[in-house]
Structure formats: C-alpha cells, structure tokens
Motif scaffolding. Structure first.
Motif, PDB file in Angstrom:
ATOM      1  N   ARG A  13       0.826  -1.209   0.000  1.00 14.75           N
ATOM      2  CA  ARG A  13       0.000   0.000   0.000  1.00 14.75           C
ATOM      3  C   ARG A  13       0.857   1.254   0.000  1.00 14.75           C
ATOM      4  O   ARG A  13       0.565   2.217  -0.705  1.00 14.75           O
ATOM      5  CB  ARG A  13      -0.922   0.025   1.230  1.00 14.75           C
ATOM      6  CG  ARG A  13      -2.202  -0.735   1.075  1.00 14.75           C
ATOM      7  CD  ARG A  13      -3.241  -0.264   2.077  1.00 14.75           C
ATOM      8  NE  ARG A  13      -2.760  -0.207   3.444  1.00 14.75           N
ATOM      9  CZ  ARG A  13      -2.787  -1.212   4.296  1.00 14.75           C
ATOM     10  NH1 ARG A  13      -3.263  -2.383   3.916  1.00 14.75           N
ATOM     11  NH2 ARG A  13      -2.354  -1.062   5.525  1.00 14.75           N
ATOM     12  N   ILE A  14       1.912   1.252   0.793  1.00 16.10           N
ATOM     13  CA  ILE A  14       2.794   2.424   0.839  1.00 16.10           C
ATOM     14  C   ILE A  14       3.459   2.645  -0.510  1.00 16.10           C
ATOM     15  O   ILE A  14       3.523   3.774  -1.012  1.00 16.10           O
ATOM     16  CB  ILE A  14       3.868   2.255   1.934  1.00 16.10           C
ATOM     17  CG1 ILE A  14       3.217   2.150   3.313  1.00 16.10           C
ATOM     18  CG2 ILE A  14       4.841   3.441   1.911  1.00 16.10           C
ATOM     19  CD1 ILE A  14       4.197   1.820   4.419  1.00 16.10           C
ATOM     20  N   ARG A  15       3.944   1.560  -1.120  1.00 17.02           N
ATOM     21  CA  ARG A  15       4.569   1.699  -2.443  1.00 17.02           C
ATOM     22  C   ARG A  15       3.579   2.227  -3.468  1.00 17.02           C
ATOM     23  O   ARG A  15       3.954   3.015  -4.352  1.00 17.02           O
ATOM     24  CB  ARG A  15       5.153   0.353  -2.888  1.00 17.02           C
ATOM     25  CG  ARG A  15       6.417  -0.058  -2.147  1.00 17.02           C
ATOM     26  CD  ARG A  15       7.098  -1.242  -2.811  1.00 17.02           C
ATOM     27  NE  ARG A  15       6.300  -2.446  -2.726  1.00 17.02           N
ATOM     28  CZ  ARG A  15       6.366  -3.323  -1.725  1.00 17.02           C
ATOM     29  NH1 ARG A  15       7.195  -3.118  -0.709  1.00 17.02           N
ATOM     30  NH2 ARG A  15       5.603  -4.410  -1.718  1.00 17.02           N
ATOM     31  N   ALA A  16       2.319   1.811  -3.353  1.00 13.73           N
ATOM     32  CA  ALA A  16       1.299   2.290  -4.290  1.00 13.73           C
ATOM     33  C   ALA A  16       1.081   3.792  -4.141  1.00 13.73           C
ATOM     34  O   ALA A  16       0.921   4.510  -5.146  1.00 13.73           O
ATOM     35  CB  ALA A  16      -0.010   1.541  -4.061  1.00 13.73           C
TER      36      ALA A  16
ATOM     37  N   LEU B 166      10.911   2.909  -9.029  1.00 10.76           N
ATOM     38  CA  LEU B 166      11.252   4.133  -8.316  1.00 10.76           C
ATOM     39  C   LEU B 166      10.579   4.170  -6.939  1.00 10.76           C
ATOM     40  O   LEU B 166      11.185   4.614  -5.958  1.00 10.76           O
ATOM     41  CB  LEU B 166      10.840   5.357  -9.124  1.00 10.76           C
ATOM     42  CG  LEU B 166      11.717   5.730 -10.319  1.00 10.76           C
ATOM     43  CD1 LEU B 166      11.173   6.986 -10.997  1.00 10.76           C
ATOM     44  CD2 LEU B 166      13.165   5.957  -9.889  1.00 10.76           C
ATOM     45  N   ALA B 167       9.334   3.711  -6.859  1.00  7.88           N
ATOM     46  CA  ALA B 167       8.638   3.678  -5.573  1.00  7.88           C
ATOM     47  C   ALA B 167       9.336   2.729  -4.608  1.00  7.88           C
ATOM     48  O   ALA B 167       9.489   3.039  -3.415  1.00  7.88           O
ATOM     49  CB  ALA B 167       7.185   3.263  -5.773  1.00  7.88           C
TER      50      ALA B 167
ATOM     51  N   VAL C 103       1.922   6.672  -7.142  1.00  7.26           N
ATOM     52  CA  VAL C 103       1.011   7.697  -7.685  1.00  7.26           C
ATOM     53  C   VAL C 103       1.717   9.046  -7.752  1.00  7.26           C
ATOM     54  O   VAL C 103       1.639   9.754  -8.764  1.00  7.26           O
ATOM     55  CB  VAL C 103      -0.260   7.800  -6.817  1.00  7.26           C
ATOM     56  CG1 VAL C 103      -1.087   9.025  -7.217  1.00  7.26           C
ATOM     57  CG2 VAL C 103      -1.102   6.536  -6.956  1.00  7.26           C
ATOM     58  N   ALA C 104       2.414   9.409  -6.681  1.00 10.69           N
ATOM     59  CA  ALA C 104       3.139  10.688  -6.679  1.00 10.69           C
ATOM     60  C   ALA C 104       4.230  10.699  -7.742  1.00 10.69           C
ATOM     61  O   ALA C 104       4.461  11.721  -8.407  1.00 10.69           O
ATOM     62  CB  ALA C 104       3.739  10.943  -5.295  1.00 10.69           C
ATOM     63  N   ILE C 105       4.901   9.567  -7.913  1.00 19.46           N
ATOM     64  CA  ILE C 105       5.965   9.467  -8.920  1.00 19.46           C
ATOM     65  C   ILE C 105       5.385   9.592 -10.332  1.00 19.46           C
ATOM     66  O   ILE C 105       5.949  10.291 -11.185  1.00 19.46           O
ATOM     67  CB  ILE C 105       6.722   8.140  -8.747  1.00 19.46           C
ATOM     68  CG1 ILE C 105       7.578   8.197  -7.478  1.00 19.46           C
ATOM     69  CG2 ILE C 105       7.586   7.833  -9.966  1.00 19.46           C
ATOM     70  CD1 ILE C 105       8.145   6.867  -7.042  1.00 19.46           C
ATOM     71  N   GLU C 106       4.271   8.936 -10.577  1.00 16.92           N
ATOM     72  CA  GLU C 106       3.647   9.027 -11.903  1.00 16.92           C
ATOM     73  C   GLU C 106       3.200  10.452 -12.202  1.00 16.92           C
ATOM     74  O   GLU C 106       3.330  10.934 -13.330  1.00 16.92           O
ATOM     75  CB  GLU C 106       2.472   8.054 -11.983  1.00 16.92           C
ATOM     76  CG  GLU C 106       2.909   6.588 -12.031  1.00 16.92           C
ATOM     77  CD  GLU C 106       1.750   5.623 -11.883  1.00 16.92           C
ATOM     78  OE1 GLU C 106       0.657   6.076 -11.453  1.00 16.92           O
ATOM     79  OE2 GLU C 106       1.933   4.426 -12.171  1.00 16.92           O
TER      80      GLU C 106
END
Length: 202
Positions: A129-132, A156-157, A136-139
C-alpha cells in the motif's frame, strides 16, 4: 445501544490503550498479557477475556499501530508530483518525538511479523500500500516532467521506500547524527538525484 454493549466497548478501548502504553514503553518484546493487565491495574483474567493468547494480542497490537499511523497528523503536500513525494517520505521518518516512538514500535514489529505467516502477510500488504501511494506521486511527477518518464514508476517507488526505511533505521540508532534537519536534507538530496536524471533525459 445497550448499557452492556457500551460497557464492553469502553472496556475494550481501555484494553487497547493499555496495549499501546506497553508497546510504547517496552516494545513487542515486552508485550504480554500480564504486562497489559498491569498497565490497566486489572487481573490477567480480564485481559484473556479479550485475547485468547499472545498471538491474538500481537495481532491486535499491530492493528492499533496501523490505525494510529493512519490517524496521526501528517504534513500537507504543497502540490502534486515531486512535492507530494517529498511529503510522503518525510511523513515516514522519525522527525518528531511521536514519529520516533511510532517508528521504534514498527521496527520492533518486524521480528514478530517475520516469524508468523498471517502477520507476515499483513505487513507485506501494508508495504505494498505504501509503495502504491508513492507510485502515484511518482507518476504525477513523471507527467509533470519532474522525474524521468522512461523510468519504471514501480521500481522508483520501491527505491524511494527502501531509501526511506534505511534512513529510519539509521536515525533510530544514531539520533544525534541523523537529526530531523539532516534527515530532511538527505531526502532532498535523494529527490534532487532523481530530478537530475529527468533533466538529463530532456
């Protein structure tokens, strides 16, 4: 709601608060039915009314930790993209006394989670969940040209979370060296390195 139900909910809240006090003071190593009872000033028998054993107690403690982590005050991202990613990373770090306490408990939970399949699965899901969230912020940052669009956002996440968790451990063991200011500087250096790759790709 019946008075009996109200009393039961109130007592369960008291038990949960006692579990948290034991965790904050002694960590998972000191989390026992007897310790929770002592924190409540009650008998061990009362606590066993809510938990059938150590496994149920630990599972409940992890639920409390997850809930308190979600509900704690968080920084507000000034914008989407790279600023949001920076905010997410800073929110993970032990930058405040509350953040230090929370991270100490989380790190202490790793041993019990690694040795129990159900707890292991729950922790693995949490990190996914944290990586997800980071992805989103990275995308968003990639769409804004702040991060290299050719890079795999999932990788990257994973890299960002790995960096941040490594920093958490170092800050917990050497707080005099890894001050909140220094941790923040390291996050900014990390993000600057990612952004530099974006500049080079344009």
């Amino acid at each position: 709601m019946s008075p009996a139900r109200t009393d039961h909910d109130a007592r369960r809240h008291d038990v949960s608060e006692a579990v948290w006090r034991v965790l904050a003071e002694h960590g998972f190593a000191g989390l026992t039915l007897r310790a929770v009872a002592a924190a409540m000033g009650a008998s061990t028998g009362l606590v066993t009314h809510y938990f059938g054993g150590k496994h149920e107690l630990i599972a409940h403690a992890l639920d409390i930790l997850e809930t308190r982590t979600r509900q704690r005050p968080r920084l507000e991202a000034p914008a989407i993209g790279l600023p949001a990613l920076r905010t997410h990373l800073l929110d993970i770090l032990p930058l405040t006394p509350e953040g230090v306490a929370m991270n100490r408990i989380w790190v202490g939970s790793w041993d019990v989670a690694l040795s129990d399949p159900a707890l292991f699965a729950a922790q693995a899901t949490r990190y996914e969940r944290i990586r997800a969230v980071l992805r989103v912020a990275i995308e968003d940052a990639q769409r804004l040209g702040e991060l290299p669009g050719r890079a795999d956002a999932r990788r990257l996440a994973t890299t960002a979370l790995s960096f941040t968790h490594g920093l958490v451990v170092q800050a917990l063991f050497a707080p005099e060296r890894f001050t909140p200011e220094h941790q923040t500087e390291l996050v900014d250096d990390f993000l600057a390195g990612l952004a530099a790759d974006a500049d080079q790709s344009t």
